[in-house]
Design an enzyme around this catalytic site. Structure first.
Site, PDB file in Angstrom:
ATOM      1  N   ASP A  51       0.849  -1.195   0.000  1.00 48.89           N
ATOM      2  CA  ASP A  51       0.000   0.000   0.000  1.00 48.89           C
ATOM      3  C   ASP A  51       0.888   1.250   0.000  1.00 48.89           C
ATOM      4  OD1 ASP A  51      -1.859   1.953   0.467  1.00 48.89           O
ATOM      5  OD2 ASP A  51      -2.365   1.308   2.512  1.00 48.89           O
ATOM      6  N   ASN A  53      -0.029   4.458  -0.628  1.00 51.84           N
ATOM      7  CA  ASN A  53      -0.600   5.737  -0.204  1.00 51.84           C
ATOM      8  C   ASN A  53      -1.317   5.644   1.143  1.00 51.84           C
ATOM      9  OD1 ASN A  53      -2.694   4.196  -1.091  1.00 51.84           O
ATOM     10  ND2 ASN A  53      -3.690   5.778  -2.320  1.00 51.84           N
ATOM     11  N   ASP A  55      -3.859   3.957   2.400  1.00 46.47           N
ATOM     12  CA  ASP A  55      -5.321   4.000   2.534  1.00 46.47           C
ATOM     13  C   ASP A  55      -5.864   2.627   2.940  1.00 46.47           C
ATOM     14  OD1 ASP A  55      -4.987   2.548   0.230  1.00 46.47           O
ATOM     15  OD2 ASP A  55      -6.300   3.764  -1.031  1.00 46.47           O
ATOM     16  N   ASP A  59      -1.806  -1.168  -3.961  1.00 48.90           N
ATOM     17  CA  ASP A  59      -1.964  -0.439  -5.224  1.00 48.90           C
ATOM     18  C   ASP A  59      -0.773  -0.710  -6.141  1.00 48.90           C
ATOM     19  OD1 ASP A  59       0.075   1.332  -4.184  1.00 48.90           O
ATOM     20  OD2 ASP A  59      -1.511   2.142  -2.906  1.00 48.90           O
ATOM     21  N   ASP A 230      -9.680 -16.255 -16.572  1.00 54.40           N
ATOM     22  CA  ASP A 230     -10.568 -16.575 -15.457  1.00 54.40           C
ATOM     23  C   ASP A 230     -11.731 -17.434 -15.938  1.00 54.40           C
ATOM     24  OD1 ASP A 230     -11.409 -15.924 -12.640  1.00 54.40           O
ATOM     25  OD2 ASP A 230     -13.166 -15.150 -13.676  1.00 54.40           O
ATOM     26  N   GLU A 290      -7.611 -20.853 -15.870  1.00 47.99           N
ATOM     27  CA  GLU A 290      -8.177 -21.353 -14.616  1.00 47.99           C
ATOM     28  C   GLU A 290      -9.098 -22.498 -14.990  1.00 47.99           C
ATOM     29  OE1 GLU A 290     -10.887 -20.265 -10.741  1.00 47.99           O
ATOM     30  OE2 GLU A 290     -11.342 -19.393 -12.689  1.00 47.99           O
TER      31      GLU A 290
HETATM   32  C1  NOJ Z   1     -12.265 -17.288 -10.324  1.00 45.91           C
HETATM   33  C2  NOJ Z   1     -11.523 -16.280  -9.512  1.00 45.91           C
HETATM   34  O1  NOJ Z   1     -10.276 -16.822  -9.155  1.00 45.91           O
HETATM   35  C3  NOJ Z   1     -12.388 -15.979  -8.307  1.00 45.91           C
HETATM   36  O2  NOJ Z   1     -11.714 -15.222  -7.342  1.00 45.91           O
HETATM   37  C4  NOJ Z   1     -13.627 -15.275  -8.807  1.00 45.91           C
HETATM   38  O3  NOJ Z   1     -14.499 -15.057  -7.725  1.00 45.91           O
HETATM   39  C5  NOJ Z   1     -14.349 -16.107  -9.867  1.00 45.91           C
HETATM   40  N1  NOJ Z   1     -13.467 -16.673 -10.831  1.00 45.91           N
HETATM   41  C6  NOJ Z   1     -15.337 -15.263 -10.621  1.00 45.91           C
HETATM   42  O4  NOJ Z   1     -14.682 -14.385 -11.477  1.00 45.91           O
END
Ligand code: NOJ
Length: 568
Positions: A51, A53, A55, A59, A230, A290
């Protein structure tokens, strides 16, 4: 030699060379390997890394300030989980603009500075590409939702319900409740595999495909070296929306258990991946998926029939081994090896309880963390470390429902506490808030920060952090660890996981005592063409490591590691 001295002297041998991994920085290695096969990846959850800044939220400037740390550790590429503009319902996995940076993390200029300084340090950046869904605040969805006739209506999955208020079918969201939400204005339901604020894109619509492919081109132009894709399993849905078969009983969120037959892993995903790969290839980039596969056949499919889809579909099946079981690890490794592609095993990430707790027995967790590091970083394939793993960060689960930030933890409390525990701030020092921030961070720091933090561990030659550094150094410099085949040994041993990595005339032996008792192992390497080899320890946690010379039976202390170079 007492343990401290062995480790310290090895440290000097290793660090004395003063080099770090130039190898992985080249486009392709001397052997013609693409850069990502020799690279060590490191996942950064930007909210929790550094972090700048004060907060309470990490970042991009914070990440930039830690590049030296990452380089010294031996990291070649970082995967940034989403830092795009987002309402943060799913902490960034609900993207409202794919071509910008959320102000909580900084600006595009900050990103460019991070990218150029990372490049100078020889560290590549890969971004998280949230392909399956957008935020419900994305302009595409706002337009889609505005009327049944909107230009982008068909960018998402809209359907009439069954009868008055019944959803179109029985699909449930993986985050709880029906996977359909009725929009009162247009009186239709939209589909969301995840939270209702994460409507699924319609990948059958060529306009969606074109717009999303352009997103990747945009980031390649900004210098990113690839994407972690993802939720690729869930891109497509059955056009007839058939009900999923029920399995009986309820899941952790109280919804009916079902086989996600009609809304996951539809074959059409492979067309998308092949085309996305073409664009990646034009940019020398890597695609990591993933991929939540049930078996190796499913994993194989993600590499593509002609190795033309994902270079590295994550082997998340590896995370299903939740105990120190040599037999289970052997089985998983053999399965991944049989897939024929370049493996990318996973032991931890922002969705999974930290490996420190999954494998730790509560007493020897630090030794076990080193043991798991030795396994993870000596397997064939590309490792993808999770921030904090290298200092033995533990899960810090919320203590009460009111403390929970991750929505699934609220829905599923107390059975499902959500994923806050594995996302707590990086522990940099033993000072206030672990040196992450001067104000209380968005998630509470684990009390382990007093002992498990970068500053303290850097000074201790026996720390988990220094063990990781030595391992990463070995990984980058031993050809057998980079390119060697995996050869399992003593396959019936219930306590010790043992294997060779062999490359041309070089061999490295890895011996991991996964039990809490002393073990004495003998190895017959004659069937592998290595009769009477000599062994020289490269790295060990043994107090009394065998002296260099003929490979003799090895006495292994509980949870110990012995890695040696073999020669004839
Ligand atoms: C997989 C991601 O790793 C997870 O963190 C996320 O909640 C879901 N996909 C939905 O995007």
């Amino acid at each position: 030699m007492p343990k401290k001295l062995v480790v310290t002297s090895l440290l000097w041998v290793v660090l004395g060379l003063g080099l770090h991994s130039a190898i992985a920085q080249q486009q392709a290695s001397a052997e013609g390997r693409p850069w990502w096969q020799h690279a060590v990846f490191y996942e950064i959850y930007p909210r929790s890394f550094a972090d700048s800044n004060n907060d309470g939220l990490g970042d991009l400037k914070g990440i930039t300030s830690k590049l030296d740390y990452l380089k010294e550790l031996g990291v070649d590429a970082i995967w940034l989980t989403p830092c795009y503009p987002s309402p943060q319902v799913d902490f960034g996995y609900d993207v409202s603009d794919y071509s910008n940076i959320d102000p909580i993390y900084g600006t595009l200029d900050d990103f460019d500075r991070l990218a150029s300084q990372a490049k100078r340090a020889g560290i590549r950046i890969i971004m998280d590409f949230v392909m399956n869904h957008t935020s419900d605040q994305h302009k595409w969805f706002l337009d889609s939702k505005s009327s049944r006739n909107s230009a982008r209506r068909d960018w998402y999955i809209w359907r009439d319900g069954k009868g008055s208020d019944l959803p179109p079918n029985n699909w449930v969201s993986t985050f709880g409740g029906s996977a359909w939400k009725l929009d009162p204005t247009t009186r239709q339901n939209y589909y969301h595999y995840f939270y209702p604020q994460q409507p699924d894109l319609n990948w059958r619509n060529p306009a969606v495909v074109a717009a999303m492919f352009d997103v990747t081109r945009w980031w390649y132009k900004r210098g990113v070296a690839g994407f972690r894709l993802d939720a690729v399993d869930t891109l497509f849905e059955d056009p007839e929306l058939r009900d999923n078969p029920l399995l009986g009983g309820v899941n952790r969120l109280g919804n009916p258990r079902m086989e996600n037959k009609y809304n996951t892993k539809l074959p059409e995903v492979h067309d998308v991946l092949r085309n996305l790969r073409k664009i990646a290839d034009q940019n020398g980039a890597v695609l990591i998926g993933e991929t939540w596969t049930k078996n190796v056949d499913e994993l194989k499919q993600y590499y593509g029939e002609h190795s033309d889809e994902l270079q590295m579909p994550m082997d998340l099946m590896f995370t299903t081994v939740n105990k120190l079981s040599p037999a289970d690890f052997r089985r998983q490794i053999a399965a991944a090896e049989s897939a024929g592609g370049w493996p990318i095993y996973v032991i931890g990430n922002h969705d999974i309880k930290r490996s420190y707790n999954r494998y730790g027995d509560g007493v020897h967790n630090d030794e076990i963390a080193k043991l798991m590091a030795a396994l993870y970083l000596t397997l064939r394939g590309t490792p993808i470390m999770y921030y904090g793993e290298e200092i033995g960060m533990e899960n810090n689960d919320p203590k009460s429902k009111d403390d929970v930030r991750d929505p699934i933890g609220k829905v599923g409390w107390p059975q499902e506490k959500g994923r806050d525990g594995e996302r707590t701030p990086m522990q940099w020092t033993d000072e206030l808030n672990a040196g992450f921030s001067r104000v209380p961070p968005w998630l509470p720091v684990s009390t382990s920060y007093k002992t498990h933090n970068v500053a303290t561990e850097s000074k201790d030659p026996n720390s988990i952090l220094n063990f990781y550094k030595r391992l990463l150094f070995l990984r980058h410099h031993e050809p057998a660890l980079l390119d060697g085949e995996y050869v399992p040994l003593n396959q019936n041993d219930p306590n010790v996981l043992c294997y060779l990595r062999r490359y041309k005339d070089q061999a490295v032996l890895i011996v991991l005592n996964m039990s809490g008792s002393e073990q004495n192992i003998s190895l017959d390497l004659t069937p592998h063409g290595l009769s009477a080899p000599k062994a020289t320890a490269l790295l060990t946690t043994l107090n009394r490591p065998p002296s260099s010379g003929d490979l003799k039976p090895i006495l292994l202390e509980p949870f110990s590691v012995y890695i040696a170079k073999l020669s004839r």
